[in-house]
Each structure stands twice: as structure tokens, then as C-alpha cells.
Design an enzyme around this catalytic site. Sequence first.
Site, short mmCIF file in Angstrom:
data_model
loop_
_atom_site.label_atom_id
_atom_site.label_comp_id
_atom_site.label_asym_id
_atom_site.label_seq_id
_atom_site.Cartn_x
_atom_site.Cartn_y
_atom_site.Cartn_z
N LYS A 179 -8.28 -15.70 4.40
CA LYS A 179 -8.16 -15.56 5.85
C LYS A 179 -9.43 -14.91 6.39
O LYS A 179 -9.67 -13.74 6.19
CB LYS A 179 -6.95 -14.70 6.25
CG LYS A 179 -6.65 -14.89 7.75
CD LYS A 179 -6.04 -13.72 8.43
CE LYS A 179 -6.96 -12.62 8.85
NZ LYS A 179 -7.92 -12.96 9.92
N GLU A 255 -12.30 -3.02 0.18
CA GLU A 255 -13.67 -2.55 0.46
C GLU A 255 -13.67 -2.15 1.93
O GLU A 255 -13.54 -3.01 2.80
CB GLU A 255 -14.68 -3.68 0.23
CG GLU A 255 -14.71 -4.23 -1.18
CD GLU A 255 -15.34 -3.27 -2.16
OE1 GLU A 255 -16.02 -2.32 -1.74
OE2 GLU A 255 -15.11 -3.46 -3.37
N CYS A 290 -21.23 -2.10 6.73
CA CYS A 290 -20.40 -1.00 6.22
C CYS A 290 -21.26 0.08 5.58
O CYS A 290 -20.92 1.25 5.62
CB CYS A 290 -19.42 -1.55 5.21
SG CYS A 290 -20.24 -2.55 3.95
N GLU A 389 -16.97 5.95 12.06
CA GLU A 389 -17.79 4.75 11.88
C GLU A 389 -17.89 4.02 13.23
O GLU A 389 -16.88 3.63 13.81
CB GLU A 389 -17.12 3.83 10.85
CG GLU A 389 -17.97 2.60 10.55
CD GLU A 389 -17.30 1.65 9.57
OE1 GLU A 389 -16.10 1.39 9.71
OE2 GLU A 389 -18.00 1.15 8.67
P1 NAD Z 1 -10.64 -5.09 10.47
O1 NAD Z 1 -9.98 -4.18 9.51
O2 NAD Z 1 -10.27 -4.99 11.89
O3 NAD Z 1 -10.37 -6.62 10.07
C1 NAD Z 1 -10.70 -7.11 8.80
C2 NAD Z 1 -9.81 -8.30 8.49
O4 NAD Z 1 -8.47 -7.85 8.42
C3 NAD Z 1 -9.85 -9.39 9.56
O5 NAD Z 1 -9.77 -10.65 8.96
C4 NAD Z 1 -8.57 -9.11 10.34
O6 NAD Z 1 -8.03 -10.24 10.99
C5 NAD Z 1 -7.65 -8.64 9.25
N1 NAD Z 1 -6.52 -7.82 9.72
C6 NAD Z 1 -6.46 -7.04 10.82
N2 NAD Z 1 -5.23 -6.49 10.93
C7 NAD Z 1 -4.51 -6.92 9.86
C8 NAD Z 1 -3.19 -6.72 9.41
N3 NAD Z 1 -2.34 -5.93 10.09
N4 NAD Z 1 -2.79 -7.31 8.26
C9 NAD Z 1 -3.64 -8.09 7.56
N5 NAD Z 1 -4.90 -8.35 7.95
C10 NAD Z 1 -5.34 -7.77 9.08
O7 NAD Z 1 -12.20 -4.91 10.26
P2 NAD Z 1 -13.38 -5.65 11.02
O8 NAD Z 1 -13.51 -5.04 12.37
O9 NAD Z 1 -13.22 -7.12 10.91
O10 NAD Z 1 -14.63 -5.27 10.11
C11 NAD Z 1 -15.29 -4.08 10.21
C12 NAD Z 1 -14.89 -3.13 9.11
O11 NAD Z 1 -15.12 -3.73 7.84
C13 NAD Z 1 -15.71 -1.87 9.12
O12 NAD Z 1 -14.88 -0.76 8.95
C14 NAD Z 1 -16.64 -2.04 7.93
O13 NAD Z 1 -17.12 -0.85 7.39
C15 NAD Z 1 -15.78 -2.78 6.99
N6 NAD Z 1 -16.59 -3.46 5.98
C16 NAD Z 1 -16.60 -2.95 4.70
C17 NAD Z 1 -17.38 -3.55 3.71
C18 NAD Z 1 -17.40 -3.00 2.31
O14 NAD Z 1 -17.80 -3.73 1.40
N7 NAD Z 1 -17.00 -1.76 2.08
C19 NAD Z 1 -18.14 -4.66 4.02
C20 NAD Z 1 -18.11 -5.16 5.32
C21 NAD Z 1 -17.32 -4.54 6.29
#
Ligand code: NAD
Length: 489
Positions: A179, A255, A290, A389
Site C-alpha cells: 500500500k 521504520e 527521516c 519531527e
Molecule cells: P504516515 O505515518 O502518515 O503514513 C505512512 C503510511 O501509513 C502511508 O501509506 C499511510 O497511508 C499509512 N497509514 C496512515 N494511517 C494508517 C493506519 N491507521 N493504518 C495503516 N496505515 C496507515 O507517514 P508519512 O507522513 O507518509 O511519512 C512521513 C514519516 O515517515 C516521517 O515520520 C518519517 O520520518 C517517516 N519515514 C521513516 C523512514 C525510516 O526509514 N525510518 C523513512 C522514510 C520516512
Amino acid sequence: MSNSTYDGRAVINGQRVWAQTGHTFDCISPVDGRLLAQVSRCAQADVDAAVAAARIAFEDRRWSGMAPAARKRVMIKFADQLLAHADELALMETLDMGKPIKYSRAVDVNSAANCLRWYGEAVDKIYDEIAPTAATALALITREPMGVVGVIVPWNYPMIMAAWKIAPALAAGNSVVLKPSEKSPLTALRLAELALEAGLPPGVFNVVPGFGPEAGSPLALHMDVDCIAFTGSTRVGKQIHVMAGQSNLKRAWTELGGKSPNIVFADCPDLDKAVAASVGSIFFNQGESCNAPSRLFVEASIREAFLERALALMPSYAPGNPLDAATVMGAIVDETQLNNVMRYIGLGQSEGACLLAGGQQVMPVAGGCYVQPTLFAGVTADMAIAREEIFGPVLSVMSFTDTAEVVKAANQSVYGLQAAVWTRDINKAHGVARALRAGTVHVNQYDEDDITVPFGGYKQSGVGRDKSLHAFDKYTETKTTWIRIDSPV
Ligand code: NAD
């Protein structure tokens, strides 16, 4: 049906399909606000169909039963397909999430292809084990694919984040349901098509675009998904672990976020390099990384010299049209994220930090989402911009005088993804690197990165590691098989 630029239909069992409800959502470009695609708004029924297709594919062994060398050949063709369509994928990624085209092409496409190739290459070179037991028995320790792997990824590096998970999962013989983020679904859909063209059997790699609660949760809660691999925010990551526990105790790997400290000592080997890397790393990908070094600790005696050099670099990060080959700072992924960044800039000012550069929304392309790279000095540990963040181009600068004090301050975070230390003193470099609670510590640089090294965090930056051979541990079960040997001699 869609009348927009790109095909937004899901990929389930090798077919492009609309959501069973017929619902779609608009995929809007942050570059200029144009409509890119109407995308299948997948929900429970679509996730069920994708998981069922993945399960059938796994059980009939059309992929899981192939010899590793045969899977390798398909993975390498898959990687080649990305490179053959590099310009198309780079343009799609840039239009979808706003990053500069030169990075989409040189970084995102190449890294994703390299990742697929590397895990493909690796899979027929890994041996299982025989335990050193007594001679009356043979104990085989073998790795088996888990089954159906659910993958949920964010929008900041859509192709790379997907590749880090699907490459080891597929290479190990699993079936996958991915997804992508609702903010950047397009390249994932195209990757699934390219995988089919490369010879990956239908049903092995499915993509269900949609919103988190509608398409992500059904995947994380699914009773027939064996493993969920998530990259995203710490807030949602915690829910993923709960959902895994609430359902079938599927393996859950996360992650998550970061607020990485970057410590520059007065004896750093080259101040200009330290400044350029510090500034360049927080502003790369519009700060939407991230591992961005968003908390900068500069030793007090070089604070003025550091800031003077940093400010001189700021104009070179002015946002521009992401489709222009010279642009290094593109668009913020969407209006919601732009407003989030602007809210933090406002908070920094109201909490008393000193705004030295940037802070304004700008419009190099009409209808797009852009913000100036922003530098705050005089930041203190209690301020929101030092703790939370932001996921945008905002650098918070603090100063220090004492090594123990700065290590303590650096570790004062719920996150532990990455960190950096700049010094020419080898004892200090090793000592500080050891004391920092982070999954990766950089010394005298911030840009080293390779598929061969693990990537992931301590504390609330997540559970597990992407990349390297360690990632296979996430997508395989360890089996012990005891064989009695009744010696005839
Ligand atoms: P997010 O948590 O809002 O969304 C990530 C994914 O989760 C999306 O596909 C979203 O649709 C899905 N999602 C949201 N709510 C959900 C739920 N209730 N159940 C299941 N899936 C759900 O994050 P974002 O805004 O897309 O990305 C930014 C974040 O990602 C930042 O915190 C960043 O640090 C982190 N990130 C971490 C890494 C790493 O390797 N540590 C890499 C890239 C990004």
C-alpha cells in the site's frame, strides 16, 4: 474512468483494477496543482482480494517454489526494467511528490533499481546451516519465506521505500501486497506493471493504493498476512504494532521518524565541508527525510563562523521548479504538509528562537507548494522545533561547550535514527559515536549510504532494519529440522 495523465488503477493478481466500490481519489501534483490521476480508493474488499491473490500465488509455489537462481534472474530483469523506464519513472515521481527531477532520476530510480538487483543477486548466494549436534542426529537450520508480506510506505521516497521492503521480501520467495502513500501512489503502480513485464508471476506483487485507515489498516489487521513491514510516522507505527497484536500476531517491522542530532566540534577537520554537509543534508529532499540532521549542535567557539558560512549557502537552496534540471529544492508534497511546516516555523518564532533565514512560503511555480529553506538559531531543548519531527526544510541550531553535555542533549529525544559527529580527534569521534543512541552514526560526513549497510533506528525510530543481508531476517522464518541418524556402521 480516468481522463487524467496517469493510470491510477490498483494492481491485483496481475490486473489493473478499480476499487470494488468504484471510489477514486484525486492525485494532485504539488509542483503546480495539476490533476495527475484518479486513483483506485482501495478498501477492505480490495485488500482482501489482493491478499487472497498473494496467498494463492504463495501456496501454489509459482514464485516461492522457484529455485533462488531463477528468482534472481527475474529480480534482475525487474531492476533492468526500472532503468529502461528511468526517465518516465523520474518524471512521475517528481510530478507526484515534488522532488527535483535531477534527484528523482539520479537518486530515486537508480537506488530502487540497485536495491532490486542487489537482493536478486544475493538470494542464490546464501547458504543454510547444519548445527553442531551429536552424531546421532542431524539438525538443519533453514530459512523459509514467511508467506504474504504486507508493505505500507510513506511519500518521501516512494520508490526507494517500496524497494527496500519488496526487494528482500520478493527475493526470499514471499508474495507481497503493497500500500503506497495516498500522497504519492503512482510509481508503485508502475513498478508492479514493470515487475509483471520482467516475468514476476501474477499475484506475487499486488499494489492497493488508498488511505491509511481504509486500505492500510485492513492490511495490518489481516488474518492472512504473515508479516507487515511499515515505514512512516511513529504515531502510525505504534498503531501497526497494536494491529499486529490484535490480529494474528503477524511479524511487524517499523521504520519510523527521526530528529537526528549533528554535532560539530571546534576541531572538525574542515569547517567548510561540515557546514556544506550539514546544510545540504537537512535541505535535501525539501527536508522530507527521516534521517535529516535537523538538530545541529555547534561548539560555541565556532558558532559565529559556522552560522556565517551557513547563511551564505542559503540562497543556493531557494525553491525552484522541480522539472528544471538545475533545481535542488523542489515542492513540499502537499498543502497539508506545507501547512504543517509553516505551523512549526510559527512555533519556532513564538517560542523565542531566532529566525536567521527563510520562513516564507514562496511560489516559483503557480499553484504549487513551496517554502524557503529555514534556519533558526538560539534554539533550546524545550522548544517544539528542537523536539518534534518537522519533516520540512527547517534547521534548528543550538550551541554547546562540553562534550558530555552535548551527548546528553543529543540523546534527549524519543527518536534514535541517525546522528553525526565532526572532529579530528579519533578518541572523541569513537567515544561520542559509541555514546550516541542511534542506528547509524556518521563521522566527518553525512552522505555515506549503501545498500550493504543496515538502516533503521533505536528507540521510537522503529523496530528492525532495512537494507543489507539483515533485511532477509524480516521476511523469512527460521526452521529447525531434526533428522535421526541410526548409524548402520
Ligand atoms: P504516515 O505515518 O502518515 O503514513 C505512512 C503510511 O501509513 C502511508 O501509506 C499511510 O497511508 C499509512 N497509514 C496512515 N494511517 C494508517 C493506519 N491507521 N493504518 C495503516 N496505515 C496507515 O507517514 P508519512 O507522513 O507518509 O511519512 C512521513 C514519516 O515517515 C516521517 O515520520 C518519517 O520520518 C517517516 N519515514 C521513516 C523512514 C525510516 O526509514 N525510518 C523513512 C522514510 C520516512
